[in-house]
Design a protein around this motif. Structure first.
Motif, PDB file in Angstrom:
ATOM      1  N   ASN A 172      41.145  64.185  35.070  1.00 45.92           N
ATOM      2  CA  ASN A 172      40.793  65.596  34.882  1.00 45.92           C
ATOM      3  C   ASN A 172      39.297  65.844  34.865  1.00 45.92           C
ATOM      4  O   ASN A 172      38.853  66.985  34.746  1.00 45.92           O
ATOM      5  N   ASP A 173      38.491  64.794  34.983  1.00 45.43           N
ATOM      6  CA  ASP A 173      37.033  64.943  35.063  1.00 45.43           C
ATOM      7  C   ASP A 173      36.523  64.739  36.476  1.00 45.43           C
ATOM      8  O   ASP A 173      35.312  64.709  36.701  1.00 45.43           O
ATOM      9  N   LYS A 174      37.446  64.562  37.429  1.00 48.75           N
ATOM     10  CA  LYS A 174      37.065  64.442  38.835  1.00 48.75           C
ATOM     11  C   LYS A 174      37.173  65.806  39.504  1.00 48.75           C
ATOM     12  O   LYS A 174      38.046  66.597  39.175  1.00 48.75           O
ATOM     13  N   ILE A 175      36.290  66.045  40.462  1.00 49.71           N
ATOM     14  CA  ILE A 175      36.416  67.248  41.272  1.00 49.71           C
ATOM     15  C   ILE A 175      37.631  67.073  42.167  1.00 49.71           C
ATOM     16  O   ILE A 175      37.795  66.037  42.826  1.00 49.71           O
ATOM     17  N   GLY A 176      38.486  68.073  42.199  1.00 46.91           N
ATOM     18  CA  GLY A 176      39.826  67.970  42.779  1.00 46.91           C
ATOM     19  C   GLY A 176      39.972  67.187  44.060  1.00 46.91           C
ATOM     20  O   GLY A 176      40.771  66.271  44.161  1.00 46.91           O
ATOM     21  N   ARG A 177      39.198  67.531  45.086  1.00 46.75           N
ATOM     22  CA  ARG A 177      39.449  66.924  46.393  1.00 46.75           C
ATOM     23  C   ARG A 177      38.645  65.647  46.628  1.00 46.75           C
ATOM     24  O   ARG A 177      38.647  65.119  47.742  1.00 46.75           O
ATOM     25  N   GLU A 178      37.965  65.150  45.619  1.00 43.95           N
ATOM     26  CA  GLU A 178      37.187  63.923  45.798  1.00 43.95           C
ATOM     27  C   GLU A 178      38.097  62.701  45.756  1.00 43.95           C
ATOM     28  O   GLU A 178      39.054  62.649  44.988  1.00 43.95           O
ATOM     29  N   SER A 179      37.769  61.721  46.585  1.00 45.11           N
ATOM     30  CA  SER A 179      38.454  60.422  46.536  1.00 45.11           C
ATOM     31  C   SER A 179      37.397  59.336  46.658  1.00 45.11           C
ATOM     32  O   SER A 179      36.358  59.530  47.302  1.00 45.11           O
ATOM     33  N   TYR A 180      37.667  58.199  46.052  1.00 49.21           N
ATOM     34  CA  TYR A 180      36.677  57.125  46.009  1.00 49.21           C
ATOM     35  C   TYR A 180      37.314  55.802  46.409  1.00 49.21           C
ATOM     36  O   TYR A 180      38.508  55.575  46.193  1.00 49.21           O
ATOM     37  N   ARG A 181      36.473  54.928  46.975  1.00 47.17           N
ATOM     38  CA  ARG A 181      36.894  53.581  47.325  1.00 47.17           C
ATOM     39  C   ARG A 181      35.975  52.592  46.617  1.00 47.17           C
ATOM     40  O   ARG A 181      34.817  52.915  46.319  1.00 47.17           O
ATOM     41  N   PRO A 182      36.467  51.397  46.337  1.00 48.35           N
ATOM     42  CA  PRO A 182      35.613  50.392  45.692  1.00 48.35           C
ATOM     43  C   PRO A 182      34.319  50.191  46.489  1.00 48.35           C
ATOM     44  O   PRO A 182      34.334  50.065  47.714  1.00 48.35           O
ATOM     45  N   GLY A 183      33.204  50.194  45.770  1.00 49.54           N
ATOM     46  CA  GLY A 183      31.905  50.012  46.404  1.00 49.54           C
ATOM     47  C   GLY A 183      31.163  51.310  46.637  1.00 49.54           C
ATOM     48  O   GLY A 183      29.951  51.287  46.900  1.00 49.54           O
ATOM     49  N   ASP A 184      31.853  52.461  46.529  1.00 48.27           N
ATOM     50  CA  ASP A 184      31.174  53.752  46.704  1.00 48.27           C
ATOM     51  C   ASP A 184      30.200  53.984  45.558  1.00 48.27           C
ATOM     52  O   ASP A 184      30.518  53.730  44.387  1.00 48.27           O
ATOM     53  N   ARG A 185      29.016  54.490  45.915  1.00 52.64           N
ATOM     54  CA  ARG A 185      28.058  54.888  44.881  1.00 52.64           C
ATOM     55  C   ARG A 185      28.415  56.292  44.413  1.00 52.64           C
ATOM     56  O   ARG A 185      28.814  57.141  45.189  1.00 52.64           O
ATOM     57  N   ILE A 186      28.252  56.548  43.124  1.00 60.59           N
ATOM     58  CA  ILE A 186      28.675  57.815  42.539  1.00 60.59           C
ATOM     59  C   ILE A 186      27.682  58.256  41.475  1.00 60.59           C
ATOM     60  O   ILE A 186      27.148  57.432  40.725  1.00 60.59           O
ATOM     61  N   ARG A 187      27.423  59.543  41.426  1.00 63.38           N
ATOM     62  CA  ARG A 187      26.546  60.113  40.396  1.00 63.38           C
ATOM     63  C   ARG A 187      27.438  60.868  39.407  1.00 63.38           C
ATOM     64  O   ARG A 187      28.226  61.731  39.800  1.00 63.38           O
ATOM     65  N   ASN A 271      25.587  70.242  47.660  1.00 66.65           N
ATOM     66  CA  ASN A 271      26.018  69.042  48.391  1.00 66.65           C
ATOM     67  C   ASN A 271      26.570  67.979  47.453  1.00 66.65           C
ATOM     68  O   ASN A 271      27.556  67.300  47.762  1.00 66.65           O
ATOM     69  N   GLU A 272      25.943  67.819  46.286  1.00 66.68           N
ATOM     70  CA  GLU A 272      26.417  66.827  45.317  1.00 66.68           C
ATOM     71  C   GLU A 272      27.785  67.212  44.768  1.00 66.68           C
ATOM     72  O   GLU A 272      28.593  66.350  44.429  1.00 66.68           O
ATOM     73  N   LEU A 273      28.065  68.525  44.711  1.00 66.94           N
ATOM     74  CA  LEU A 273      29.314  69.016  44.123  1.00 66.94           C
ATOM     75  C   LEU A 273      30.344  69.366  45.188  1.00 66.94           C
ATOM     76  O   LEU A 273      31.222  70.202  44.963  1.00 66.94           O
ATOM     77  N   GLN A 274      30.226  68.729  46.341  1.00 71.29           N
ATOM     78  CA  GLN A 274      31.220  68.876  47.403  1.00 71.29           C
ATOM     79  C   GLN A 274      31.386  70.323  47.868  1.00 71.29           C
ATOM     80  O   GLN A 274      32.496  70.808  48.088  1.00 71.29           O
ATOM     81  N   GLY A 275      30.252  71.019  48.021  1.00 76.75           N
ATOM     82  CA  GLY A 275      30.297  72.361  48.581  1.00 76.75           C
ATOM     83  C   GLY A 275      30.644  73.462  47.602  1.00 76.75           C
ATOM     84  O   GLY A 275      30.982  74.579  48.012  1.00 76.75           O
ATOM     85  N   GLU A 276      30.564  73.203  46.313  1.00 75.52           N
ATOM     86  CA  GLU A 276      30.876  74.219  45.299  1.00 75.52           C
ATOM     87  C   GLU A 276      29.880  75.383  45.398  1.00 75.52           C
ATOM     88  O   GLU A 276      28.670  75.190  45.286  1.00 75.52           O
ATOM     89  N   LYS A 277      30.379  76.596  45.606  1.00 75.32           N
ATOM     90  CA  LYS A 277      29.507  77.763  45.739  1.00 75.32           C
ATOM     91  C   LYS A 277      28.939  78.138  44.375  1.00 75.32           C
ATOM     92  O   LYS A 277      29.665  78.176  43.377  1.00 75.32           O
ATOM     93  N   ILE A 278      27.639  78.442  44.341  1.00 75.03           N
ATOM     94  CA  ILE A 278      26.972  78.693  43.067  1.00 75.03           C
ATOM     95  C   ILE A 278      26.301  80.063  43.093  1.00 75.03           C
ATOM     96  O   ILE A 278      25.482  80.350  43.971  1.00 75.03           O
ATOM     97  N   ASP A 279      26.675  80.925  42.135  1.00 76.23           N
ATOM     98  CA  ASP A 279      26.016  82.216  41.943  1.00 76.23           C
ATOM     99  C   ASP A 279      24.972  82.061  40.855  1.00 76.23           C
ATOM    100  O   ASP A 279      25.298  81.650  39.726  1.00 76.23           O
ATOM    101  N   ILE A 280      23.726  82.388  41.177  1.00 73.99           N
ATOM    102  CA  ILE A 280      22.632  82.285  40.203  1.00 73.99           C
ATOM    103  C   ILE A 280      22.301  83.699  39.728  1.00 73.99           C
ATOM    104  O   ILE A 280      21.963  84.575  40.527  1.00 73.99           O
ATOM    105  N   ILE A 281      22.416  83.914  38.413  1.00 76.00           N
ATOM    106  CA  ILE A 281      22.345  85.255  37.838  1.00 76.00           C
ATOM    107  C   ILE A 281      21.208  85.323  36.823  1.00 76.00           C
ATOM    108  O   ILE A 281      21.045  84.413  36.000  1.00 76.00           O
ATOM    109  N   PRO A 282      20.406  86.394  36.847  1.00 77.77           N
ATOM    110  CA  PRO A 282      19.357  86.539  35.824  1.00 77.77           C
ATOM    111  C   PRO A 282      19.964  86.857  34.461  1.00 77.77           C
ATOM    112  O   PRO A 282      20.846  87.703  34.351  1.00 77.77           O
ATOM    113  N   TRP A 283      19.483  86.163  33.446  1.00 87.55           N
ATOM    114  CA  TRP A 283      19.991  86.371  32.085  1.00 87.55           C
ATOM    115  C   TRP A 283      19.284  87.562  31.439  1.00 87.55           C
ATOM    116  O   TRP A 283      18.098  87.780  31.628  1.00 87.55           O
TER     117      TRP A 283
END
Length: 539
Positions: A172-187, A271-283
């Motif tokens: 439940n802490d993985k981004i839904g459509r991500e998949s990993y293989r042994p040896g992959d680097r991950i942040r 790009n790091e978040l697999q294309g997650e769209k980000i709205d930046i809003i002034p506080w």
């Protein structure tokens, strides 16, 4: 195997080699050796004896000693490791309770079983030391980003090699459509570090809002330097996110700084978040303005805030409704998480219908209660009168501003309103008495006849019944279940009794019954005020 002069230095060499391999203190390895040798000696001399081993940190010489402690006569249980004051006199000068007698004993020959046992002790101690080192290394790194290498996947959980050990990226802490293989680097983001029996457990996340905040901190120097702050963040991992930013330097645009030249900074995070769209809003501190910004790209016509219920109503044009709600409610859900308020979205037509319904309901009330025609009742509602109490007890001048109302008409209106209220109060009190209302509760200051009727209908008939109530049972509140806020209706909520007023009435009842002293109530109130001041200041 005896510890001879030939292999004394080998103990230190072994300890140093193991410590370097496991990256732990050599002293911990030597302590493990001392404990293992002591266990082996006990198997030779007797398990009841207090045998201790000390290894010289320079020469490697192991010294075996037997320790006996002086105890009181009636507390003597183990004659091999304890003795009384009389028994200790041949060995100690003027022995006292708690004194110890230490004598050196010959080293033991370690047989195969004893050697294996010693080995297990050392392995166990080294493993514990290694785990402790790992916990100490990572406990202060919770809340930071780390790079790792995927080792394997177990039941949907990804095991990540982080250099000094392994960490777990749960399903439940993985981004839904991500998949990993042994040896992959991950942040990943270090979400939590716990000390458990099986060793320190390091839990990672790529879905936590804090992960996005830390990514922006890495990409935007102004955030790292504290010139810009991310005040709030809400995510639908892998799909869409909203962040609210504020600049403490008037010359720097917080939204532009986070976007970067041609979107370079925000694109690096996307790009790091697999294309997650980000709205930046002034506080902004103004809740209504902030919410309008948070619901972008939808246009908002009107905002109504209910601070007590932490709810907010937003009115949008009909054609903007689907945009404001978003696909599967995503836009309004993220805006709600960002602002911390429950949001109800209405179209202009829906709001108009609701206002019209309220207008008609109040008009009907004035017509029936005050024996007015529809036109005159509508005039009262149009001037802002919402209930009979306002008509009955308002200053006469406020009624005189209504067209066609003179002093005589105003007086008649107020007289009719008061007569109706008194009749309602009498009916409510009679109903409460019939339901079993006790005198002590009837005479309690602050409760109207209608309130008493509502209480007795729910079985609260005496002052003692009232004193056992919780504040939320009277004023209502909100409960969070499975991430959703659920409304708890209060018995006195229809009468606009606040949580603070409910608390005061309950405590007053308890003082009257002698359950608590007035001093305790004052002390508690002062303590509550002191406890809330820092939180309010921090907010």
């Amino acid at each position: 195997m005896a510890i001879t002069s030939a292999n004394q230095l080998e103990l230190l060499q072994i300890a140093d080699a193991v410590a370097r391999e496991k990256m732990i203190d050599p002293g911990l390895v030597i302590e493990a050796m001392e404990e293992s040798l002591a266990r082996a000696a006990k198997s030779r001399y007797g398990s009841e004896m207090d045998i201790r081993v000390s290894i010289d940190r320079k020469s490697g010489r192991a010294t075996f000693t037997r320790v006996r402690t002086v105890v009181e006569d009636e507390l003597l249980e183990n004659e091999k490791a304890e003795f009384t004051v009389e028994q200790a006199k041949p060995y100690l000068d003027d022995p006292k309770i708690g004194d110890t007698f230490v004598e050196e004993v010959p080293p033991v020959d370690m047989g195969r079983i004893a050697a294996q046992s010693a080995k297990q002790v050392i392995i166990q101690k080294v493993r514990e030391a290694e785990r402790e080192r790992q916990y100490e290394e990572f406990k202060d790194r919770a809340g930071t980003i780390i790079n790792g290498v995927v080792k394997r996947e177990e039941y949907g959980n990804v095991i990540v090699d982080i250099g000094a050990g392994e960490a777990s990226l749960r399903r439940n802490d993985k981004i839904g459509r991500e998949s990993y293989r042994p040896g992959d680097r991950i942040r990943v983001y270090i979400k939590d570090v716990r000390r458990e029996e099986r060793g320190p457990q390091i839990f990672l996340s790529r879905t936590a809002p804090e992960f996005m905040v830390e990514l922006f901190r890495m990409e935007v120097p102004e955030i790292y330097d504290g010139v810009i702050e991310i005040k709030a963040c809400a995510r639908d991992p892998g799909s869409r996110a909203k962040i609210a930013v504020i600049s403490y330097d008037s010359s720097i645009d917080p939204v532009g700084a986070c976007v970067g030249m041609r979107g370079s900074r925000v694109q690096a995070v996307v790009n790091e978040l697999q294309g997650e769209k980000i709205d930046i809003i002034p506080w902004t501190d103004d809740a209504a303005t902030f919410l309008v910004n948070a619901l972008q790209p939808a246009e908002v016509t009107k905002v109504v805030i209910d601070e007590d219920a932490e709810r907010i109503e937003v009115v949008v044009p009909e054609e903007q409704l689907s945009l404001a709600i978003g696909r599967r409610g995503q836009n309004v859900r993220l805006a709600s998480q960002l602002t911390g308020l429950d949001i109800d979205i209405l179209t202009e037509e829906e709001e108009s219908k609701r206002r019209q319904a309220e207008f008609e309901l109040r008009t009907k009330l004035f017509m029936e209660a005050l024996d007015l025609d529809e036109f005159f009742a509508q005039l009262l509602v149009s001037e802002g009168f919402t209930n009979l109490e306002e008509v009955a007890y308002v200053e006469v001048d406020e009624l005189l501003v209504i067209d066609g109302v003179d002093e005589g008409t105003a007086g008649e209106l107020q007289a009719r309103a008061r007569d109706y209220i008194e009749a309602q109060n009498k009916a409510a009190m009679d109903a409460a008495r019939e339901a079993g209302l006790a005198d002590d509760l009837a005479n309690f200051e602050g409760l109207t006849p209608q309130m008493l009727q509502a209480l007795t209908a729910d079985g609260i008939k005496t002052l003692e019944d009232f004193a056992t109530c919780a504040d939320w049972e009277l004023a209502g509140g909100w409960t969070v279940e499975k991430g959703e806020r659920i409304k708890d209706d209060g018995l006195l909520e229809p009468f606009d009794v606040s949580l603070e007023e409910a608390q005061d009435m309950i405590m007053t009842a308890r003082v009257m019954l002698g359950w608590v002293s007035p001093e305790d109530v004052v002390g508690s109130s002062e303590g509550d005020a002191e406890a809330t001041e820092p939180e309010e200041a921090g907010a």
